[in-house]
Design a protein around this motif. Structure first.
Motif, PDB file in Angstrom:
ATOM      1  N   LYS A 184      29.469 106.807  72.613  1.00 29.00           N
ATOM      2  CA  LYS A 184      28.246 106.684  71.806  1.00 29.00           C
ATOM      3  C   LYS A 184      27.891 107.979  71.079  1.00 29.00           C
ATOM      4  O   LYS A 184      27.177 107.952  70.085  1.00 29.00           O
ATOM      5  CB  LYS A 184      27.073 106.230  72.670  1.00 29.00           C
ATOM      6  N   ASP A 185      28.402 109.138  71.526  1.00 28.41           N
ATOM      7  CA  ASP A 185      28.046 110.420  70.934  1.00 28.41           C
ATOM      8  C   ASP A 185      29.042 110.919  69.890  1.00 28.41           C
ATOM      9  O   ASP A 185      28.669 111.626  68.962  1.00 28.41           O
ATOM     10  CB  ASP A 185      27.887 111.483  72.019  1.00 28.41           C
ATOM     11  N   TYR A 186      30.319 110.611  70.051  1.00 23.50           N
ATOM     12  CA  TYR A 186      31.332 111.142  69.133  1.00 23.50           C
ATOM     13  C   TYR A 186      32.613 110.319  69.201  1.00 23.50           C
ATOM     14  O   TYR A 186      32.829 109.541  70.112  1.00 23.50           O
ATOM     15  CB  TYR A 186      31.651 112.609  69.450  1.00 23.50           C
ATOM     16  N   SER A 187      33.470 110.558  68.193  1.00 21.95           N
ATOM     17  CA  SER A 187      34.829 110.018  68.157  1.00 21.95           C
ATOM     18  C   SER A 187      35.769 111.180  67.912  1.00 21.95           C
ATOM     19  O   SER A 187      35.446 112.101  67.169  1.00 21.95           O
ATOM     20  CB  SER A 187      34.985 109.000  67.032  1.00 21.95           C
ATOM     21  N   GLY A 188      36.931 111.135  68.554  1.00 21.17           N
ATOM     22  CA  GLY A 188      37.873 112.227  68.385  1.00 21.17           C
ATOM     23  C   GLY A 188      39.267 111.846  68.838  1.00 21.17           C
ATOM     24  O   GLY A 188      39.555 110.686  69.129  1.00 21.17           O
ATOM     25  N   ILE A 189      40.120 112.861  68.902  1.00 26.66           N
ATOM     26  CA  ILE A 189      41.503 112.691  69.320  1.00 26.66           C
ATOM     27  C   ILE A 189      41.639 113.268  70.730  1.00 26.66           C
ATOM     28  O   ILE A 189      41.186 114.372  71.011  1.00 26.66           O
ATOM     29  CB  ILE A 189      42.469 113.436  68.375  1.00 26.66           C
ATOM     30  N   GLY A 190      42.281 112.511  71.631  1.00 25.44           N
ATOM     31  CA  GLY A 190      42.493 112.960  73.001  1.00 25.44           C
ATOM     32  C   GLY A 190      43.966 113.028  73.329  1.00 25.44           C
ATOM     33  O   GLY A 190      44.783 112.317  72.739  1.00 25.44           O
ATOM     34  N   LEU A 219      34.673 122.221  65.102  1.00 29.49           N
ATOM     35  CA  LEU A 219      35.516 121.420  65.973  1.00 29.49           C
ATOM     36  C   LEU A 219      35.137 121.725  67.418  1.00 29.49           C
ATOM     37  O   LEU A 219      35.115 122.885  67.826  1.00 29.49           O
ATOM     38  CB  LEU A 219      36.995 121.750  65.735  1.00 29.49           C
ATOM     39  N   MET A 220      34.819 120.699  68.197  1.00 25.47           N
ATOM     40  CA  MET A 220      34.417 120.853  69.586  1.00 25.47           C
ATOM     41  C   MET A 220      35.531 120.325  70.488  1.00 25.47           C
ATOM     42  O   MET A 220      36.303 119.447  70.086  1.00 25.47           O
ATOM     43  CB  MET A 220      33.125 120.090  69.871  1.00 25.47           C
ATOM     44  N   THR A 221      35.601 120.854  71.703  1.00 31.01           N
ATOM     45  CA  THR A 221      36.594 120.429  72.680  1.00 31.01           C
ATOM     46  C   THR A 221      35.905 120.157  74.008  1.00 31.01           C
ATOM     47  O   THR A 221      35.060 120.934  74.440  1.00 31.01           O
ATOM     48  CB  THR A 221      37.661 121.536  72.879  1.00 31.01           C
ATOM     49  N   PHE A 223      42.859 115.905  80.631  1.00 28.53           N
ATOM     50  CA  PHE A 223      42.678 115.145  79.391  1.00 28.53           C
ATOM     51  C   PHE A 223      41.711 115.909  78.501  1.00 28.53           C
ATOM     52  O   PHE A 223      40.590 116.214  78.905  1.00 28.53           O
ATOM     53  CB  PHE A 223      42.149 113.735  79.673  1.00 28.53           C
ATOM     54  N   VAL A 224      42.139 116.239  77.289  1.00 31.27           N
ATOM     55  CA  VAL A 224      41.360 117.038  76.350  1.00 31.27           C
ATOM     56  C   VAL A 224      40.982 116.171  75.154  1.00 31.27           C
ATOM     57  O   VAL A 224      41.819 115.436  74.624  1.00 31.27           O
ATOM     58  CB  VAL A 224      42.166 118.270  75.872  1.00 31.27           C
ATOM     59  N   ILE A 225      39.713 116.256  74.740  1.00 28.58           N
ATOM     60  CA  ILE A 225      39.241 115.535  73.556  1.00 28.58           C
ATOM     61  C   ILE A 225      38.768 116.562  72.537  1.00 28.58           C
ATOM     62  O   ILE A 225      37.982 117.454  72.870  1.00 28.58           O
ATOM     63  CB  ILE A 225      38.073 114.585  73.892  1.00 28.58           C
ATOM     64  N   GLU A 226      39.257 116.451  71.319  1.00 22.99           N
ATOM     65  CA  GLU A 226      38.808 117.297  70.220  1.00 22.99           C
ATOM     66  C   GLU A 226      38.099 116.407  69.205  1.00 22.99           C
ATOM     67  O   GLU A 226      38.623 115.366  68.814  1.00 22.99           O
ATOM     68  CB  GLU A 226      39.995 118.011  69.568  1.00 22.99           C
ATOM     69  N   TYR A 227      36.885 116.825  68.795  1.00 21.25           N
ATOM     70  CA  TYR A 227      36.094 116.023  67.866  1.00 21.25           C
ATOM     71  C   TYR A 227      35.279 116.941  66.956  1.00 21.25           C
ATOM     72  O   TYR A 227      35.040 118.106  67.268  1.00 21.25           O
ATOM     73  CB  TYR A 227      35.173 115.052  68.610  1.00 21.25           C
ATOM     74  N   TYR A 228      34.855 116.405  65.827  1.00 23.72           N
ATOM     75  CA  TYR A 228      34.070 117.151  64.849  1.00 23.72           C
ATOM     76  C   TYR A 228      32.589 116.957  65.145  1.00 23.72           C
ATOM     77  O   TYR A 228      32.103 115.829  65.250  1.00 23.72           O
ATOM     78  CB  TYR A 228      34.397 116.675  63.428  1.00 23.72           C
ATOM     79  N   ASP A 229      31.848 118.072  65.292  1.00 20.67           N
ATOM     80  CA  ASP A 229      30.407 118.039  65.527  1.00 20.67           C
ATOM     81  C   ASP A 229      29.694 118.318  64.203  1.00 20.67           C
ATOM     82  O   ASP A 229      29.828 119.406  63.632  1.00 20.67           O
ATOM     83  CB  ASP A 229      30.024 119.078  66.585  1.00 20.67           C
ATOM     84  N   THR A 230      28.948 117.314  63.715  1.00 19.34           N
ATOM     85  CA  THR A 230      28.287 117.456  62.417  1.00 19.34           C
ATOM     86  C   THR A 230      27.129 118.457  62.459  1.00 19.34           C
ATOM     87  O   THR A 230      26.849 119.109  61.461  1.00 19.34           O
ATOM     88  CB  THR A 230      27.761 116.092  61.924  1.00 19.34           C
ATOM     89  N   GLU A 231      26.457 118.585  63.595  1.00 18.75           N
ATOM     90  CA  GLU A 231      25.320 119.505  63.694  1.00 18.75           C
ATOM     91  C   GLU A 231      25.758 120.967  63.577  1.00 18.75           C
ATOM     92  O   GLU A 231      25.125 121.756  62.889  1.00 18.75           O
ATOM     93  CB  GLU A 231      24.567 119.285  65.006  1.00 18.75           C
ATOM     94  N   SER A 232      26.829 121.332  64.261  1.00 16.32           N
ATOM     95  CA  SER A 232      27.294 122.719  64.213  1.00 16.32           C
ATOM     96  C   SER A 232      28.369 122.930  63.149  1.00 16.32           C
ATOM     97  O   SER A 232      28.814 124.063  62.948  1.00 16.32           O
ATOM     98  CB  SER A 232      27.834 123.144  65.580  1.00 16.32           C
ATOM     99  N   ASN A 233      28.830 121.831  62.509  1.00 28.22           N
ATOM    100  CA  ASN A 233      29.867 121.892  61.490  1.00 28.22           C
ATOM    101  C   ASN A 233      31.126 122.584  62.025  1.00 28.22           C
ATOM    102  O   ASN A 233      31.697 123.456  61.375  1.00 28.22           O
ATOM    103  CB  ASN A 233      29.354 122.589  60.222  1.00 28.22           C
TER     104      ASN A 233
END
Length: 185
Positions: free
Chosen positions: A147-153, A173-175, A161-171
């Motif tokens: 519900k909070d984000y979509s990304g690649i794992g 890449l988050m992990t 298991f690592v998930i990398e996704y784009y955070d629009t608030e901080s502009n």
């Protein structure tokens, strides 16, 4: 020439049976019989729970070159549970669920295997945290959605298991990481 062929067959077959990552493994199986009254009759179901714990083993670097080397067992472990349910009288189990437990931010999560990936559920609340679908381009990567984000794992060599996704608030890449369970022993 004949000896050369025998030697090459021996070396090839030895390479086939070589173990990639030495592991310490324990497996327990527990079968329970549950009786359920469905209003018409009492039905007997069998539930088989197989728990497998794996830890990576390495040799002590201080003992390099020695014949009898000490083992170094890591605290990280992977716990896999397979739950099989038998609903009828035949000898086969009718349904099977496989799950692996991971830790993220001090909370345990179960990764429940599905045909095209897995779902991540909170161990405490049993609510679905997110879903991971295997990509069609490369079997190593998953598209993770919650519900909070979509990304690649992806799974690391250590089994995390690592998930990398784009955070629009901080502009940026988050992990986030789901770690294998640390042993208390």
């Amino acid at each position: 020439m004949k000896n050369l062929i025998y030697i090459s067959i021996f070396l090839f077959s030895g390479a086939l049976f070589a173990q990639d990552k030495p592991r310490s493994m324990s497996e327990t199986t527990e079968v329970k019989t549950v009786k359920i009254n469905n209003g018409e009759k009492v039905v007997e179901n069998k539930i088989k729970v197989t728990t497998k714990e794996e830890k990576e083993i390495k040799l002590d670097k201080a003992d390099a070159g020695k014949v009898n080397q000490d083992m170094v067992i890591h605290d990280d472990k992977t716990v896999t549970k397979t739950i099989a349910i038998d609903n009828d009288n035949d000898p086969f189990y009718d349904s099977e669920i496989e799950l692996v437990t991971y830790v993220r931010d001090g909370k345990q999560y179960d990764f429940v295997k599905k045909s095209n990936g897995f779902s991540v559920t909170s161990n405490n609340t049993k609510s679905v945290f997110g879903n991971a679908l295997k990509t069609s381009l490369d079997d190593r990567y998953y598209i993770f959605n919650n519900k909070d984000y979509s990304g690649i794992g992806y799974f690391t060599d250590e089994g995390n298991f690592v998930i990398e996704y784009y955070d629009t608030e901080s502009n940026s890449l988050m992990t986030t990481k789901f770690m294998t369970i640390k042993s208390n022993k």
